[in-house]
Design a protein around this motif. Structure first.
Motif, mmCIF file in Angstrom:
data_model
loop_
_atom_site.group_PDB
_atom_site.id
_atom_site.type_symbol
_atom_site.label_atom_id
_atom_site.label_comp_id
_atom_site.label_asym_id
_atom_site.label_seq_id
_atom_site.Cartn_x
_atom_site.Cartn_y
_atom_site.Cartn_z
ATOM 1 N N ASN A 255 19.361 24.926 -94.486
ATOM 2 C CA ASN A 255 20.788 24.730 -94.213
ATOM 3 C C ASN A 255 20.951 23.504 -93.312
ATOM 4 N N GLU A 256 22.178 23.119 -93.029
ATOM 5 C CA GLU A 256 22.449 21.884 -92.298
ATOM 6 C C GLU A 256 21.843 21.905 -90.897
ATOM 7 N N LYS A 257 21.910 23.072 -90.238
ATOM 8 C CA LYS A 257 21.348 23.192 -88.893
ATOM 9 C C LYS A 257 19.838 22.963 -88.920
ATOM 10 N N LEU A 258 19.159 23.556 -89.913
ATOM 11 C CA LEU A 258 17.705 23.432 -89.982
ATOM 12 C C LEU A 258 17.275 22.042 -90.433
ATOM 13 N N ARG B 211 17.349 20.201 -87.310
ATOM 14 C CA ARG B 211 16.232 20.587 -86.446
ATOM 15 C C ARG B 211 14.935 19.942 -86.923
ATOM 16 N N ALA B 212 14.723 19.931 -88.226
ATOM 17 C CA ALA B 212 13.503 19.335 -88.774
ATOM 18 C C ALA B 212 13.405 17.857 -88.404
ATOM 19 N N ARG B 213 14.510 17.150 -88.545
ATOM 20 C CA ARG B 213 14.535 15.722 -88.215
ATOM 21 C C ARG B 213 14.278 15.518 -86.724
ATOM 22 N N SER B 214 14.893 16.354 -85.895
ATOM 23 C CA SER B 214 14.745 16.251 -84.447
ATOM 24 C C SER B 214 13.295 16.495 -84.019
ATOM 25 N N ILE B 215 12.598 17.425 -84.707
ATOM 26 C CA ILE B 215 11.190 17.705 -84.369
ATOM 27 C C ILE B 215 10.345 16.463 -84.583
ATOM 28 N N VAL B 216 10.527 15.786 -85.687
ATOM 29 C CA VAL B 216 9.739 14.579 -85.980
ATOM 30 C C VAL B 216 10.043 13.488 -84.961
ATOM 31 N N VAL B 217 11.310 13.369 -84.609
ATOM 32 C CA VAL B 217 11.701 12.345 -83.621
ATOM 33 C C VAL B 217 11.049 12.634 -82.280
#
Length: 676
Positions: A608-611, A614-620
């Motif tokens: 979903n949009e939240k996840l 979150r996935a993008r933020s983890i890599v960053v």
């Protein structure tokens, strides 16, 4: 009362199973099936019926194999009915005769052996089983056969007609019930071969298991010299009481007959006709020699389908000849029904043998009883969660805020209870991780609140850690519907637990963790017991000390929370503790599997949009790249973990990233070590 009768006879066709309703000593057949044996299994039994080919190791194994065949027959019988194991009062099982020596021939004492382990049935169904019916009659000086006369007298006796019940299985046997008679006047004995010789020669010369409908016999002519020789058979002419089995008409006996009369030069159809006529003549000889007036002959068993036999009996007898089907009781079901009657008599402490039929010195109670486990009686006073909490005795007169503070004060103790269980949780987690690396699964089992907690933990593992729905799952008593609506009696069903585990194909690679506040739930206990029986590892989560569940598993976790704010409401502190422990188990297991880097969920599924964010933020956060580059890498490599490995390892090849992760079974830190 509902009961099941099981019969595996000398014909070795399979297991006859009858579902019978008993009311006022009337026995009504509800359903009948034959669960067939494979050719290989039949051959295994056959070779263990003869001294020259029998093996102790195979007989020992067959005892249990037959038990499982009987269990399969029960399951097939109940399939499509409204009956479950818990509806069945008892199973009466004849077993499979391996050897029958009532005269003590060969320097041995009188004896008989039927196999088909009753414990297999009782263990898997929790139905009491009555079995091994013949031995008590042997001990009482009888032949141990025939045993069906008592049941036949109870079911078929008539005021107007003298009746012969002629059964034709592998061996032929009769019961003669004179009209308006008592049980003492009933005559019963084995007449000689039924289908045993017919089946053998039909298979030998036509490669068929039996003469379907007697068609082959009807097409041939009797070989008189062979018939005359056979009619000198000692057993056929022996005075009753008498009984026999395949040990009388062995493969060796039949091969010697074929050699003596050079069957290879004979017309094959004539051989079958002659052997079938021998069955007919052995019946007629015994009728004329040992019985009085006959008004009605009812033919049952496999031979009742042989039109040659029926035709010849009608031609030779001055009495009505019909099949059991025509009478109203299916021919093939008769013996299975008979053992229901005998089991009923045993459980009511009544004789089951007929002295005049077996030759026993007196009437005796037949069979051995394998008892079922009674439902566990739980003393609620001894379970901590069921005791009254002295801190909340006045909770019903407090203000809203005071009630909430009371509940919160009790909840504060839960984390400490779980903390004391951490050493045991650790052992369970390590075993689960070991199972995961060997492609095993974590299977929670529970009922009510405990089951719901297991389901919540299981379903959250897939989106959180990117694992399959199979890898972590929960079986709940009563099925998925029980998650939102209580299913009455589900938690008490031991058989349901075994069925549920079989349905998901539980293997020795898996770990089964039972969740039960009291540690006494039958569904959960049966589940871990079955899991252990097939070699799977077992654990539990319970909030009561010294429970049967904790004693039954390999890795017990006891987070003892004590009495609830509301007495017995285990959805409160107990449920909270169970939720904390399941969280710890699944989360720690996934960390050990490399599903987490630092404290970030690198296998999160962006559903979903939240996840996605979150996935993008983890890599960053891990790599320091821009959000745009992070998203591009996620899209290219198919997830957070491969994107991170590609960036940190400076790899641009998707296949290389996938290879490294595959080689390390998805463990990111180990994959990075290979790059460096």
């Amino acid at each position: 009362m509902i009961a099941i009768g099981l019969m595996s006879g000398t014909s070795l066709d399979g297991v006859d199973a009858a579902l019978v309703k008993i009311e006022n000593e009337q026995f009504e057949l509800l359903k009948f099936i034959t669960h067939p044996y494979s050719a290989e299994f039949k051959a295994k039994i056959m070779r263990n019926l003869h001294d020259s080919s029998a093996k102790l190791s195979e007989i020992c194994s067959l005892n249990f194999e037959l038990g499982y065949k009987f269990l399969d027959a029960i399951n097939e019988l109940l399939d499509g009915t409204n009956y479950n194991y818990s509806d069945i009062s008892f199973v009466a099982s004849h077993g499979q005769t391996i050897f029958h020596n009532p005269k003590g021939l060969g320097g041995n004492i009188p004896s008989t052996l039927q196999i088909g382990e009753a414990s297999v049935i009782t263990y898997h169904t929790n139905i009491q089983v009555v079995s091994d019916f013949r031995v008590m009659d042997i001990v009482a000086g009888g032949e141990g056969a025939p045993l069906v006369p008592m049941s036949e007298y109870m079911i078929y006796r008539s005021q107007e007609k003298s009746i012969v019940l002629q059964n034709l299985g592998g061996i032929g046997n009769l019961t003669y019930i004179p009209k308006n008679t008592s049980i003492d006047d009933v005559i019963a004995f084995d007449t000689g071969p039924g289908n045993v010789m017919i089946d053998y020669f039909t298979n030998k010369y036509f490669l068929k298991p039996y003469d379907d409908g007697g068609k082959i016999a009807l097409s041939g002519t009797v070989i008189e010299e062979v018939l005359e020789y056979l009619m000198e058979d000692e057993f056929v002419k022996r005075k009753p009481p008498k009984s026999t089995g395949r040990e009388q008409y062995t493969k060796e006996f039949m091969e010697e007959l074929a050699y003596k009369f050079n069957f290879l030069t004979r017309k094959k159809e004539d051989i079958i006709t002659t052997i079938t006529e021998f069955t007919v003549q052995s019946i007629l000889y015994n009728y004329k020699k040992y019985l009085e007036a006959i008004d009605l002959v009812i033919v049952n068993g496999g031979g009742s389908h042989n039109k040659y036999i029926l035709k010849r009996l009608k031609e030779e007898l001055n009495s009505e000849v019909i099949t059991g089907d025509e009478y109203g009781i299916p021919s093939d079901a008769k013996e299975a029904i008979a053992f229901v009657v005998l089991g009923y008599l045993t459980l009511n402490n009544r004789w089951g043998n007929v002295k005049s039929a077996t030759g026993a010195k007196r009437g005796v109670i037949l069979g051995k009883i394998t008892p079922k486990e009674e439902k566990m009686k739980v003393d609620l006073k001894k379970i901590g969660t069921e005791q009254r909490n002295p801190n909340t005795m006045d909770i019903d007169v407090l203000s809203t805020e005071e009630i909430l503070k009371k509940i919160n004060d009790e909840d504060k103790t839960v984390a400490y209870s779980v903390e004391k269980a951490i050493p045991n949780i650790s052992k369970l987690v390590d075993r689960i991780v070991e199972a995961f690396y060997e492609d095993g699964r974590l299977i929670y089992m529970g009922a009510g609140t405990s089951g719901r907690i297991g389901i919540i933990d299981a379903v959250e593992c897939r989106p959180t850690f990117g694992v399959s729905d199979e890898m972590v799952q929960c079986l709940m008593a009563g099925g998925e519907n029980a998650f939102i609506s209580a299913v009455e009696g589900a938690e008490d069903s031991r058989e349901m637990a075994v069925e549920d585990l079989k349905r998901i194909n539980l293997t020795s690679k898996d770990v089964v963790v039972g969740i039960a506040a009291s540690g006494r739930t039958p569904y959960v206990l049966a589940g871990v017991e079955y899991a252990k029986s097939i070699g799977a590892a077992t654990g539990c989560i319970t909030t009561a000390p010294n429970s049967p569940l904790a004693a039954a598993v390999d890795f017990p976790v006891e987070a003892v929370t004590g009495s609830e704010a509301l007495t017995g409401s285990t959805r409160m502190k107990s449920g909270t503790a169970q939720k904390m422990v399941t969280n710890m188990i699944s989360t720690t297991s996934m960390i050990k599997m490399g599903k987490v880097y630092s404290n970030l969920m690198i296998d999160v599924q962006a559903t979903n949009e939240k996840l996605v964010s979150r996935a993008r933020s983890i890599v960053v956060q891990i790599t320091g790249v821009s959000e745009e580059e992070a998203q591009a890498k996620i899209d290219k490599f198919g997830g957070v973990k491969p994107a991170f490995l590609a960036i940190m390892g400076e790899i641009d090849d998707v296949n290389e990233v996938n290879r490294l992760l595959a080689e390390t079974k998805g463990h990111l830190r180990n994959a990075l070590k290979l790059v460096k």
